[in-house]
Design a protein around this motif. Structure first.
Motif, PDB file in Angstrom:
ATOM      1  N   CYS A 135       0.909  -1.058  -0.116  1.00 55.41           N
ATOM      2  CA  CYS A 135       0.014   0.029  -0.040  1.00 55.41           C
ATOM      3  C   CYS A 135       0.955   1.359   0.059  1.00 55.41           C
ATOM      4  N   ALA A 139       0.792   3.999  -3.078  1.00 51.08           N
ATOM      5  CA  ALA A 139       0.470   5.560  -2.757  1.00 51.08           C
ATOM      6  C   ALA A 139       1.552   6.303  -3.036  1.00 51.08           C
ATOM      7  N   TYR A 143       1.450   9.249  -5.794  1.00 54.25           N
ATOM      8  CA  TYR A 143       1.347  10.474  -5.691  1.00 54.25           C
ATOM      9  C   TYR A 143       2.765  11.287  -6.152  1.00 54.25           C
TER      10      TYR A 143
END
Length: 232
Positions: A135, A139, A143
């Motif tokens: 995760c 993420a 980003y």
């Protein structure tokens, strides 16, 4: 034999057995790994495009080898260093899956008291760590790449869609190579084949490294020409 030594010997035996099985017919397994990693890479690129379309671009002038200055071998090394850190993180997650799914249960069976309790509790912690790594990696990459994409598109005066088209030739294989260990972890967890994860780590890293070298060379020496074509 000590419990830890026995677990190590058993793990080495499982690894050799898995490599021998795969060597006789590697393609079905490799197809599954590549398909899974490519699906994650494609989904990540889609999310990157969405983030880039809404992210605030950075107005600080950017440096792009091949656009703002001539490309150098050092630029390739910078890309390889960045990607090697991500690959190492994913590979360690795969090793943690092997320890949690194969070695820890074996060690726990041969222990008593507090030592057994610690080994039993370590397994769900290791699984949680692998999930957290996955995760976190998804993420942060989404980003970072999305923010960088917004800045590139703004400063080069091109659309997000055009930018994504120029990066697809190297971004898709690059991200697929980076996520190969996690694809192997996912397939092994579904089949309860934890003992093969150490072998999967070795194989996926061996496949990923030359792919990352090729994509780093493409990004440094070929991608700028695609950008110039879109800019013109």
């Amino acid at each position: 034999m000590d419990v830890n030594q026995y677990a190590l010997v058993r793990g080495a035996r499982q690894t050799r057995g898995a490599l021998a099985r795969w060597n006789s017919d590697p393609w079905p397994l490799l197809r599954g790994w590549v398909a899974g990693a490519s699906a994650v890479a494609a989904a990540l690129l889609l999310v990157v495009g969405l983030i880039a379309s809404v992210a605030q671009p950075d107005l600080t002038p950017i440096s792009i080898p091949g656009i703002t200055q001539p490309p150098e071998a050092g630029d390739v090394l910078k890309i390889l260093l960045r990607n090697s850190l991500v690959l190492a993180l994913h590979a360690f997650a795969c090793v943690a899956g092997f320890i949690a799914g194969s070695s820890l249960p074996l060690s726990a069976e041969r222990r008593t008291g507090a030592s057994r309790w610690i080994h039993e509790k370590a397994r769900p912690i290791a699984f949680a760590w692998v999930i957290a790594v996955t995760c976190f990696s998804l993420a942060t990459q989404a980003y970072a790449l999305g923010s960088t994409g917004a800045t590139l598109a703004y400063q080069l005066h091109i659309s997000i869609a055009a930018l994504l088209l120029t990066v697809l030739p190297h971004a898709l294989p690059e991200l697929s190579a980076l996520f190969l260990p996690l694809a192997a972890w996912t397939m092994a967890s579904r089949r309860n084949e934890w003992g093969s994860l150490l072998a999967a780590t070795v194989v996926t890293v061996a496949i990923a490294v030359p792919v990352l070298v090729c994509t780093a060379l493409w990004e440094t020496y070929v991608w700028p020409h695609l950008l110039r074509a879109v800019m013109s």
